[in-house]
Design a protein around this motif. Structure first.
Motif, PDB file in Angstrom:
ATOM      1  N   HIS A 267      -2.960  -2.885   1.052  1.00  0.00           N
ATOM      2  CA  HIS A 267      -1.838  -2.103   1.550  1.00  0.00           C
ATOM      3  C   HIS A 267      -1.249  -1.197   0.475  1.00  0.00           C
ATOM      4  CE1 HIS A 267       2.150  -1.556   3.517  1.00  0.00           C
ATOM      5  NE2 HIS A 267       1.372  -1.543   4.572  1.00  0.00           N
TER       6      HIS A 267
ATOM      7  N   PRO B  65      -1.429   2.611   9.840  1.00  0.00           N
ATOM      8  CA  PRO B  65      -0.544   3.577   9.188  1.00  0.00           C
ATOM      9  C   PRO B  65       0.889   3.384   9.685  1.00  0.00           C
ATOM     10  CG  PRO B  65      -1.724   4.636  10.973  1.00  0.00           C
ATOM     11  CD  PRO B  65      -2.234   3.213  10.898  1.00  0.00           C
TER      12      PRO B  65
ATOM     13  N   VAL C 282      -6.942  -0.419  10.970  1.00  0.00           N
ATOM     14  CA  VAL C 282      -6.144   0.407  10.063  1.00  0.00           C
ATOM     15  C   VAL C 282      -4.725   0.439  10.618  1.00  0.00           C
ATOM     16  CG1 VAL C 282      -5.838   2.728   9.101  1.00  0.00           C
ATOM     17  CG2 VAL C 282      -8.143   1.807   9.436  1.00  0.00           C
TER      18      VAL C 282
ATOM     19  N   ILE D  59       0.117   2.668   4.484  1.00  0.00           N
ATOM     20  CA  ILE D  59      -1.121   2.457   5.235  1.00  0.00           C
ATOM     21  C   ILE D  59      -1.772   1.164   4.742  1.00  0.00           C
ATOM     22  CG2 ILE D  59      -2.603   3.818   3.699  1.00  0.00           C
ATOM     23  CD1 ILE D  59      -4.007   4.752   6.399  1.00  0.00           C
TER      24      ILE D  59
END
Length: 192
Positions: free
Chosen positions: A163, A114, A112, A148
């Motif tokens: 995305h 962010p 992930v 993110i």
């Protein structure tokens, strides 16, 4: 004295984007080295709970950027990596350029990423929806850009991400309104 030739709205957008890209490139410290390049395609002005109607239709955006090495001095917040990004709308709606910090969470094939940044955009400074009478401009030339991605590492160097990017001013620069724009798409990353 002769007036300079007028620049069309489309021409002005390209002049602004090129100038902002040059400024962003010069702002990156010479000691920083690019670690990754990325690019993707996005649906523009996707209706989500984070946006209000800007009267921009769901068209196509093309985004590209550079991610630099992690900042070890910021280890107390997870050593984020700085990035520079540019986003061009293919139908003449809002485009932007800016930069920020991103974190990569996960060492396996799935991760992930962010991030949070600031961008400068070329949307109209004042815009009103003719049907409702409500202002639909973004409220400030400078906007926040949270994002993110959920990615998958294809190889040691290549990865793909689903995305999301959002741009708005969070009612900080104009407390009376806060339209925003969401972009959702796919991004390809290539580690240098």
């Amino acid at each position: 004295m002769r007036k300079p030739p007028a620049i069309s709205g489309s021409g002005m957008k390209h002049v602004i984007l090129r100038a902002l890209a040059a400024i962003a490139a010069l702002a990156v410290p010479a000691s920083a080295s690019a670690q990754e390049i990325f690019g993707g395609v996005y649906a523009h002005a996707v209706d989500t709970p984070f946006t209000l109607d800007t009267t921009e239709s769901g068209t196509l955006d093309i985004a590209a950027g550079i991610r630099f090495g992690r900042i070890d001095a910021l280890d107390f917040i997870g050593s984020p990596a700085p990035y520079v990004v540019g986003n061009l709308n293919t139908d003449g709606y809002t485009s932007f350029v800016g930069g920020g910090l991103a974190w990569t969470i996960g060492d396996g094939p799935v991760y992930v990423r962010p991030g949070i940044g600031m961008v400068v955009h070329d949307a109209p400074e004042f815009r009103v929806n003719p049907e409702t009478g409500y202002r639909t401009d973004l409220g400030s030339r400078v906007l926040f850009e949270p994002e993110i991605g959920v990615g998958y590492r294809l190889t040691d160097r290549a990865s793909v991400e689903a995305h999301w990017m959002h741009i708005s001013q969070g009612q900080i620069f104009d407390g009376e309104q806060n339209p925003g724009i969401d972009m959702i798409g796919a991004r390809m990353n290539w580690r240098l």
